[in-house]
Design a protein around this motif. Structure first.
Motif, PDB file in Angstrom:
ATOM      1  N   PHE A  72       0.844  -1.189   0.000  1.00  0.00           N
ATOM      2  CA  PHE A  72       0.000   0.000   0.000  1.00  0.00           C
ATOM      3  C   PHE A  72       0.879   1.238   0.000  1.00  0.00           C
ATOM      4  O   PHE A  72       2.070   1.172   0.314  1.00  0.00           O
ATOM      5  N   SER A  73       0.273   2.357  -0.339  1.00  0.00           N
ATOM      6  CA  SER A  73       0.948   3.647  -0.295  1.00  0.00           C
ATOM      7  C   SER A  73       0.290   4.509   0.771  1.00  0.00           C
ATOM      8  O   SER A  73      -0.919   4.444   0.980  1.00  0.00           O
ATOM      9  N   TRP A  74       1.094   5.306   1.429  1.00  0.00           N
ATOM     10  CA  TRP A  74       0.625   6.127   2.532  1.00  0.00           C
ATOM     11  C   TRP A  74       1.154   7.547   2.383  1.00  0.00           C
ATOM     12  O   TRP A  74       2.098   7.808   1.645  1.00  0.00           O
ATOM     13  N   GLY A  75       0.518   8.459   3.095  1.00  0.00           N
ATOM     14  CA  GLY A  75       0.979   9.840   3.185  1.00  0.00           C
ATOM     15  C   GLY A  75       1.055  10.234   4.642  1.00  0.00           C
ATOM     16  O   GLY A  75       0.310   9.712   5.477  1.00  0.00           O
ATOM     17  N   LEU A  76       1.969  11.139   4.964  1.00  0.00           N
ATOM     18  CA  LEU A  76       2.143  11.604   6.336  1.00  0.00           C
ATOM     19  C   LEU A  76       2.002  13.115   6.369  1.00  0.00           C
ATOM     20  O   LEU A  76       2.613  13.819   5.560  1.00  0.00           O
ATOM     21  N   GLY A  77       1.217  13.588   7.331  1.00  0.00           N
ATOM     22  CA  GLY A  77       1.105  15.010   7.584  1.00  0.00           C
ATOM     23  C   GLY A  77      -0.058  15.657   6.869  1.00  0.00           C
ATOM     24  O   GLY A  77      -0.695  15.051   6.021  1.00  0.00           O
ATOM     25  N   PRO A  78      -0.299  16.903   7.221  1.00  0.00           N
ATOM     26  CA  PRO A  78      -1.349  17.644   6.518  1.00  0.00           C
ATOM     27  C   PRO A  78      -0.987  17.744   5.032  1.00  0.00           C
ATOM     28  O   PRO A  78       0.148  18.058   4.689  1.00  0.00           O
ATOM     29  N   ASP A  79      -1.908  17.448   4.181  1.00  0.00           N
ATOM     30  CA  ASP A  79      -1.710  17.470   2.731  1.00  0.00           C
ATOM     31  C   ASP A  79      -0.641  16.485   2.251  1.00  0.00           C
ATOM     32  O   ASP A  79      -0.177  16.577   1.122  1.00  0.00           O
ATOM     33  N   HIS A  80      -0.225  15.578   3.097  1.00  0.00           N
ATOM     34  CA  HIS A  80       0.711  14.495   2.769  1.00  0.00           C
ATOM     35  C   HIS A  80       1.975  14.941   2.029  1.00  0.00           C
ATOM     36  O   HIS A  80       2.242  14.475   0.922  1.00  0.00           O
ATOM     37  N   PRO A  81       2.799  15.801   2.646  1.00  0.00           N
ATOM     38  CA  PRO A  81       4.045  16.182   1.978  1.00  0.00           C
ATOM     39  C   PRO A  81       5.065  15.036   1.941  1.00  0.00           C
ATOM     40  O   PRO A  81       5.984  15.044   1.132  1.00  0.00           O
ATOM     41  N   ILE A  82       4.884  14.061   2.812  1.00  0.00           N
ATOM     42  CA  ILE A  82       5.752  12.884   2.846  1.00  0.00           C
ATOM     43  C   ILE A  82       4.912  11.694   2.408  1.00  0.00           C
ATOM     44  O   ILE A  82       3.819  11.476   2.929  1.00  0.00           O
ATOM     45  N   LYS A  83       5.433  10.933   1.442  1.00  0.00           N
ATOM     46  CA  LYS A  83       4.697   9.779   0.928  1.00  0.00           C
ATOM     47  C   LYS A  83       5.631   8.581   0.835  1.00  0.00           C
ATOM     48  O   LYS A  83       6.833   8.734   0.610  1.00  0.00           O
ATOM     49  N   GLY A  84       5.037   7.399   1.000  1.00  0.00           N
ATOM     50  CA  GLY A  84       5.815   6.178   0.888  1.00  0.00           C
ATOM     51  C   GLY A  84       4.949   5.008   0.494  1.00  0.00           C
ATOM     52  O   GLY A  84       3.730   5.114   0.384  1.00  0.00           O
ATOM     53  N   SER A  85       5.613   3.902   0.258  1.00  0.00           N
ATOM     54  CA  SER A  85       4.955   2.636  -0.061  1.00  0.00           C
ATOM     55  C   SER A  85       5.582   1.554   0.791  1.00  0.00           C
ATOM     56  O   SER A  85       6.809   1.535   0.976  1.00  0.00           O
ATOM     57  N   ASP A  86       4.760   0.680   1.323  1.00  0.00           N
ATOM     58  CA  ASP A  86       5.249  -0.402   2.170  1.00  0.00           C
ATOM     59  C   ASP A  86       4.767  -1.745   1.651  1.00  0.00           C
ATOM     60  O   ASP A  86       3.675  -1.847   1.083  1.00  0.00           O
ATOM     61  N   VAL A  87       5.597  -2.748   1.860  1.00  0.00           N
ATOM     62  CA  VAL A  87       5.240  -4.134   1.593  1.00  0.00           C
ATOM     63  C   VAL A  87       5.356  -4.868   2.927  1.00  0.00           C
ATOM     64  O   VAL A  87       6.384  -4.786   3.600  1.00  0.00           O
ATOM     65  N   LEU A  88       4.288  -5.558   3.306  1.00  0.00           N
ATOM     66  CA  LEU A  88       4.252  -6.306   4.557  1.00  0.00           C
ATOM     67  C   LEU A  88       4.194  -7.793   4.263  1.00  0.00           C
ATOM     68  O   LEU A  88       3.549  -8.213   3.296  1.00  0.00           O
ATOM     69  N   VAL A  89       4.862  -8.559   5.115  1.00  0.00           N
ATOM     70  CA  VAL A  89       4.755 -10.012   5.079  1.00  0.00           C
ATOM     71  C   VAL A  89       3.928 -10.405   6.298  1.00  0.00           C
ATOM     72  O   VAL A  89       4.251 -10.015   7.432  1.00  0.00           O
ATOM     73  N   VAL A  90       2.852 -11.133   6.062  1.00  0.00           N
ATOM     74  CA  VAL A  90       1.939 -11.531   7.130  1.00  0.00           C
ATOM     75  C   VAL A  90       2.089 -13.023   7.371  1.00  0.00           C
ATOM     76  O   VAL A  90       2.139 -13.817   6.433  1.00  0.00           O
TER      77      VAL A  90
END
Length: 117
Positions: free
Chosen positions: A81-99
């Motif tokens: 999935f992709s995520w954003g951090l902060g108001p208006d998401h100035p920081i963005k990333g993508s994570d891969v999880l192993v379950v």
């Protein structure tokens, strides 16, 4: 496996939890004891180290919150999935999880957008 979006939403909720006690309970419930986390800026193994990483993000970006940018997807034991951090998401990333057994065993994070300074 739990639906990919549920896993991602629980993961984001952990990163948004500012109360250390509740965060440790969430780690115990949703992550294996030997879980690992790695991204370009930090890494940790086990609940205590991962909790410290989350706490460090709260200290560096007080009041910022994570949010999913679009629904998660996954197959087998993997969720991305992709995520954003902060108001208006100035920081963005993508994570891969192993379950594994319904719990997060590993996270590999990527930073897609980081503002200068």
């Amino acid at each position: 496996m739990t639906h990919a979006n549920d896993v991602a939403e629980n993961y984001i909720a952990l990163w948004n939890e500012t109360d250390a006690g509740r965060r440790r309970a969430m780690l115990a419930q949703g992550w294996t004891e030997a879980a690992t986390y790695v991204d370009p800026m930090m890494k940790g193994q086990g609940h205590a180290e991962i909790d410290a990483l989350v706490g460090a993000v709260h200290a560096r970006f007080p009041g910022f919150r994570f949010g999913l940018l679009k629904p998660a997807d996954g197959h087998g034991d993997f969720v991305r999935f992709s995520w954003g951090l902060g108001p208006d998401h100035p920081i963005k990333g993508s994570d891969v999880l192993v379950v594994e057994g319904g719990k997060i065993r590993a996270v590999i994070g990527f930073l897609d957008q980081v503002p200068a300074a």
